[in-house]
Structures are given as C-alpha cells and as structure tokens.
Design a protein around this motif. Sequence first.
Motif, PDB file in Angstrom:
ATOM      1  N   PHE A  34      33.649  45.733  26.734  1.00  0.00           N
ATOM      2  CA  PHE A  34      34.740  44.437  27.163  1.00  0.00           C
ATOM      3  C   PHE A  34      35.679  45.265  28.268  1.00  0.00           C
ATOM      4  N   PRO A  35      35.702  44.784  29.308  1.00  0.00           N
ATOM      5  CA  PRO A  35      36.523  45.600  30.610  1.00  0.00           C
ATOM      6  C   PRO A  35      37.723  44.676  30.901  1.00  0.00           C
ATOM      7  N   PRO A  36      38.782  44.515  30.189  1.00  0.00           N
ATOM      8  CA  PRO A  36      39.994  43.846  30.809  1.00  0.00           C
ATOM      9  C   PRO A  36      40.670  44.650  31.653  1.00  0.00           C
ATOM     10  N   GLY A  45      40.212  32.839  26.696  1.00  0.00           N
ATOM     11  CA  GLY A  45      39.009  32.988  27.387  1.00  0.00           C
ATOM     12  C   GLY A  45      38.273  34.346  27.235  1.00  0.00           C
ATOM     13  N   HIS A  46      39.440  35.090  27.146  1.00  0.00           N
ATOM     14  CA  HIS A  46      39.196  36.528  26.870  1.00  0.00           C
ATOM     15  C   HIS A  46      38.362  36.927  25.596  1.00  0.00           C
ATOM     16  N   ILE A 231      27.915  42.082  30.527  1.00  0.00           N
ATOM     17  CA  ILE A 231      28.027  40.620  30.628  1.00  0.00           C
ATOM     18  C   ILE A 231      29.319  40.269  31.200  1.00  0.00           C
ATOM     19  N   CYS A 232      29.099  39.308  32.124  1.00  0.00           N
ATOM     20  CA  CYS A 232      30.368  38.914  33.026  1.00  0.00           C
ATOM     21  C   CYS A 232      30.499  37.463  33.360  1.00  0.00           C
ATOM     22  N   PHE A 260      27.818  34.573  32.605  1.00  0.00           N
ATOM     23  CA  PHE A 260      27.811  33.369  31.899  1.00  0.00           C
ATOM     24  C   PHE A 260      29.216  32.614  32.309  1.00  0.00           C
ATOM     25  N   ARG A 262      32.641  30.894  32.461  1.00  0.00           N
ATOM     26  CA  ARG A 262      34.078  31.145  31.825  1.00  0.00           C
ATOM     27  C   ARG A 262      34.258  30.057  30.615  1.00  0.00           C
ATOM     28  N   LEU A 263      35.171  30.333  29.821  1.00  0.00           N
ATOM     29  CA  LEU A 263      35.561  29.436  28.759  1.00  0.00           C
ATOM     30  C   LEU A 263      36.848  28.497  29.543  1.00  0.00           C
ATOM     31  N   MET A 270      43.960  29.246  32.044  1.00  0.00           N
ATOM     32  CA  MET A 270      43.596  30.589  31.625  1.00  0.00           C
ATOM     33  C   MET A 270      43.931  31.658  32.715  1.00  0.00           C
ATOM     34  N   LYS A 272      45.675  34.305  34.633  1.00  0.00           N
ATOM     35  CA  LYS A 272      46.611  35.235  34.045  1.00  0.00           C
ATOM     36  C   LYS A 272      48.097  34.886  35.061  1.00  0.00           C
TER      37      LYS A 272
HETATM   38  P1  ATP Z   1      41.601  38.395  36.740  1.00  0.00           P
HETATM   39  O1  ATP Z   1      41.627  37.342  37.753  1.00  0.00           O
HETATM   40  O2  ATP Z   1      42.823  39.133  36.556  1.00  0.00           O
HETATM   41  O3  ATP Z   1      40.511  39.427  36.936  1.00  0.00           O
HETATM   42  P2  ATP Z   1      40.376  37.921  34.339  1.00  0.00           P
HETATM   43  O4  ATP Z   1      40.725  36.757  33.552  1.00  0.00           O
HETATM   44  O5  ATP Z   1      38.694  38.046  34.925  1.00  0.00           O
HETATM   45  O6  ATP Z   1      41.393  37.784  35.484  1.00  0.00           O
HETATM   46  P3  ATP Z   1      40.003  40.346  33.038  1.00  0.00           P
HETATM   47  O7  ATP Z   1      41.028  41.441  32.446  1.00  0.00           O
HETATM   48  O8  ATP Z   1      39.352  41.141  34.412  1.00  0.00           O
HETATM   49  O9  ATP Z   1      40.671  39.088  33.595  1.00  0.00           O
HETATM   50  O10 ATP Z   1      38.771  39.870  32.197  1.00  0.00           O
HETATM   51  C1  ATP Z   1      38.201  40.815  31.261  1.00  0.00           C
HETATM   52  C2  ATP Z   1      37.089  40.234  30.768  1.00  0.00           C
HETATM   53  O11 ATP Z   1      36.982  38.929  30.074  1.00  0.00           O
HETATM   54  C3  ATP Z   1      36.025  39.988  31.986  1.00  0.00           C
HETATM   55  O12 ATP Z   1      34.673  40.644  31.685  1.00  0.00           O
HETATM   56  C4  ATP Z   1      36.022  38.517  32.243  1.00  0.00           C
HETATM   57  O13 ATP Z   1      34.903  38.246  32.836  1.00  0.00           O
HETATM   58  C5  ATP Z   1      36.398  38.096  30.895  1.00  0.00           C
HETATM   59  N1  ATP Z   1      36.970  36.806  30.844  1.00  0.00           N
HETATM   60  C6  ATP Z   1      38.226  36.423  31.348  1.00  0.00           C
HETATM   61  N2  ATP Z   1      38.575  35.186  31.588  1.00  0.00           N
HETATM   62  C7  ATP Z   1      37.414  34.600  30.743  1.00  0.00           C
HETATM   63  C8  ATP Z   1      37.107  33.172  30.378  1.00  0.00           C
HETATM   64  N3  ATP Z   1      37.765  32.259  30.457  1.00  0.00           N
HETATM   65  N4  ATP Z   1      36.025  32.996  29.851  1.00  0.00           N
HETATM   66  C9  ATP Z   1      35.282  34.040  29.450  1.00  0.00           C
HETATM   67  N5  ATP Z   1      35.457  35.392  29.719  1.00  0.00           N
HETATM   68  C10 ATP Z   1      36.519  35.702  30.595  1.00  0.00           C
END
Ligand code: ATP
Length: 563
Positions: A34-36, A45-46, A231-232, A260, A262-263, A270, A272
């Motif tokens: 999981f790569p936030p 969503g995360h 998975i992204c 997949f 996004r939720l 959603m 940020k």
């Molecule tokens: P940013 O626009 O800042 O990149 P982000 O929502 O993609 O926003 P990340 O911290 O990069 O934020 O997200 C971490 C992980 O969570 C990533 O693998 C991303 O694909 C997943 N993710 C983020 N938002 C969602 C969502 N709405 N549904 C499912 N997975 C999500």
Amino acid sequence: MSEDIENNKPSNFIKEIIDEDLKEKRYTHVHTRFPPEPNGYLHIGHAKSICLNFGLAEEYGGKTNLRFDDTNPTKEDVEYVESIKEDIKWLGFDWEDRLFFASDYFDTLYEYAVKLIKKGKAYVDSSSYEQIKEERGAPTKPGVESKYRNRTVEENLDLFERMKNGEFGDGEHVLRAKIDMTSPNMNLRDPIMYRIRHAEHHRTGKEWCIYPMYDWAHGQSDSIEGITHSICTLEFENHRPLYDWFVEELEIHHPRQIEFARLNLSYTIMSKRKLLQLVEEGHVSGWDDPRMPTISAFRRRGYTPESIRNFSDEVGIAKRDNVIDIFRLEYSIRQDLNKRSMRVMGVLNPLKVELLNYPEGQVEELDAINNPEDESMGKRKVPFSRELYIDAHDFQENPHKKFFRLSPGREVRLRYAYIIKCEEVIKDADGNIEKLLCTYDIETKSGSGKSDKKVKGTIHWVSAQHAVNAEVRLYDRLFNVPNPGDDKDVDFKDHINPNSLEVLTHSLVEPYLKNAKPGDRFQFERLGYFCVDSKDSSEDHLVFNRTVTLRDSWAKIEKRGNK
Ligand code: ATP
Ligand code: MG
C-alpha cells in the motif's frame, strides 16, 4: 482457488490474474504493497485499497508492505505519516517489519539512472519546462525531439552528477528517459525522471537537491521491494508501458501492475486536495471532523473497522469508474452495530413529564434488556420516578392522523415501565409547553403480566433526578448533492450542506452512561447509534456523536409512525 473456497470470498478479476500467475509460475508467492503519499489523511477510498492489498496477501498467504511515496519534498508531513500508520492499524492490518519510504531508495534510484544514462537511455535536458511541455505535443500531435537529446553519455553523466551535487538552480536541467517522442502514449515521450529542487525533505533533509518524479520512483520502488502484484487505480493504466520499459531496461525484478477503478462515494469527495481545502478554510473542524470521509473521521464518529472492511469487500472491485451509494456504507455500520451495541435510553430534546399519581420520593429499578440481538449482554437496572423526561418529538398537542405517541387524553407505553396518560399540558406565559401532567397505570408494569391493555406507541424516557446531561452532535451528509466534485462550473464548496451538523446541548441520558468512555458505542433506543466523542468528551461533559440513524432516512421513520 482452494483459498477462495475456504475464505468463502468471491473471486474477482485481480484474483484470476494472480491465480494464473501462480499457475504459470511467473511468481511463486504474492507480495503486495500500500503506497500512500503522506500529503493528507487517508479516506474511505484508501481504505478500499488497503483492504484490497492486505486482503489479497492474507488470502494467498503472502505479505504486504507499507511504503510511503515521499518523493515530493515540499508537500509532505510527519503528521500525515503518523496518522496513516494509525489508520491502517485501526483497520486491523499489519505491515510487520515492512515499513518503507520511497526516499529509502534515493541512492538506488540514482544508480539506476546512471545505468540508463550509460545505456544511452536517459539524457540531461537543459530546456525550460515550457519548452519541454511545448515539444511534448498532444495526443493527436507527435512530439518534437529536444535539441539536447543527443548529448553524449559522458556529457550526460557529468551534468547529472553536477545536478546532484547542487551546482545548478531549480529548473535549470532535468533528466529524461530517452524513449519515443512520437509515441501515441504521451507517457512514453521522454518523461522527466529527475528535477532539481533545492528543498528540504522530511526524511533526507538537505542531502538531495534532485528528486525523482513519481513515475520514475514508483515502479522501481515496487521492484526493489520484490512486489509481485502492484495494484493501482485506473489512471495508471497508461503509465504501465512506461513502468514496464524502466524495469526491462534496468533488467530488474518485474512486478505485474493491475489497475482497478477508484472507489467513489456519493455525497462526498475523495480528492485530498479538496479535503485539505475544507480543513484549511474551516468548513470542518479538522481532518477527523466526523462529517469527513476520512478514516479518522469515521473512527471518531463511531464506525467500526469491521464495518469498513465489510463494506470494502461487499462493493467489490470494478474495472470502470462508478459511484457507490453512501447508503451501502451506512448499511454496513448499522448491521455491525445492531449486533454489538448495548441499547440505552437517551432523550435528545427533553420534555418534562410529571406522574401525578406516582408517590413522591419513590424510585423503582426497572429491568432493561441490553441487547435483544445478544442475550449474553444481559440486563441492567433503569431508575424510574415521578418526574421524567421524554423526547419533545414524542408529544403532539394536536396529533396528526398517524401519530400514535403521546397527546392530550391519549396513552402511550414507556419502555420497560408503565402505560401513562396525558392529563394536562402546562404552558408558560408565551404559550410554550413547559411540562405534561400525566398519570400512570400501576397494573401495566412491563413484564408483570397483570394487564392486557394495549397501546399503539412505546417511547423512551429518562428519570429526571437520575439523568445525566450530555451534548449530542447529529451529523448529516456534508454535501447536499450526490456528486459534489463533478460540476466543473460550480465550486464544490457551494454544495456544502449548511445543516450537516446539529448540536444539542441539553440532551439527557440514563445514568448507566455516566461512566461512558471515549469511543464507547451505544444504540439510543429508537434514535440511532451513538459514540462518545474521543476529543471533546470528558467525565464532566459527555459528548455523543451520532454515528448513523437506525434506518436510512428520517422520512421513513416518520412514515412508520411508532411501533
Ligand atoms: P494523489 O492525487 O494525492 O496521488 P491519491 O488519492 O492517489 O491522491 P495516494 O496517497 O497516492 O493518494 O494513494 C495511495 C493508494 O491509495 C494508491 O495506491 C491509490 O491508488 C489508492 N487510492 C487512492 N484513492 C483511492 C480510491 N478512491 N479508491 C481506491 N484506491 C484509492
Ligand atoms: Mg497517488
């Protein structure tokens, strides 16, 4: 597949790919991550992505890494790192000793870049950003090669090293991959790998003044960690050929990327960036304001980790973007709290009732069932006396046709107690109702079996002298349209629901709640599920957040009248 049957979880397209990979021996195991990016709090969503990544590893007996994608030095913050860790733990997942940061790989990434330069696959471009942008072309217009594209390997190595050593200012040079300026996939048109940024990083401090671009860091970080299935979300589908190109040119471990959808959840956002705006501009009290879609907000509001995990499983995964009705999340928390919550009585808008024929000074301890869904939770005593409070909504002076609760001359049952009758309404000089004078029927004590008198309504109450004061916060949806972020012409903040928070400062709860602790959850009978606020509640000042109503809308409750 046998795992599937054991866990009783349905298959999905990601599992089909993994099954195939294991069968074909492309990988011998499953390792996800999981790569936030630590630039905000995690949202629902995360949570979906966390449940998916950790869930897959659990199902296949594999592992999941937590990796902070901290390639952007200026936007990231330690506060976010800590909150993200806390949220993942709370959801019930464990990265064990595999906590990583993309910044851990800055040295390796630098070496990889040198390797590509030596192969003639990367070059230093000294054009301005504007020029680079201009020369990239458009999806329908091929790009133009930079005049710096054919620098020699030696010159590139020299310049790149000097970029690293801080000899140049921000924006003077970039390092680019040398791929194909005419590719229909814009991501392959010599993407930028490094830019110069004289900025301090939250972990590496001032060690670096060149920082890798996300697209350069991400795939290699996965590779370095031996991730098998990366998975992204869908927007990275077009980046996959680039990520593949990098690992192939570098001849390093090749993870498989699977995308997949996004939720998205109705009545919320959603992004940020937008959530940060709500926080910074004070539309909410913080990232954990219980109206926010963040995990910390759901926690504070009273959601359980199980309800979020179940929701995540239940909505499944999709290949195309869609919006999930927030009702499904609310359904999930109701299901969970219905099983586990202790029932108590709380009066949100108190209206005094005096029982004229009840002996003054007498107190009865009545039996109340803690949870009809779970007998093991037992019973408790609730004090009953001459002066009580009921909810003002449970009385109508001039009842409409379907109102079956208390009104002048009518009877209603008090939960666990007696049937009472309203004899007289006492008003103040301005005509406001001050209290109700009632009588009780001693023969109708709940459970006594003495009387077979039936009434249509049962209402909750608290004993005036025993009740405990509480503040109650009622939350509604933060936005009043289903897709507040969708409208390009209207600022999403114009869709904020002005009535999303109602604070009741004079509520009363039964004495059992006197010692309720932050985070404790209860069902207030007939009203909903409530959780003691973790920030503002104290022994002297109880604060309850309404997690969710008992049913999906107030309208429905009203329609049903009173059972
Ligand atoms: P940013 O626009 O800042 O990149 P982000 O929502 O993609 O926003 P990340 O911290 O990069 O934020 O997200 C971490 C992980 O969570 C990533 O693998 C991303 O694909 C997943 N993710 C983020 N938002 C969602 C969502 N709405 N549904 C499912 N997975 C999500
Ligand atoms: Mg992202």
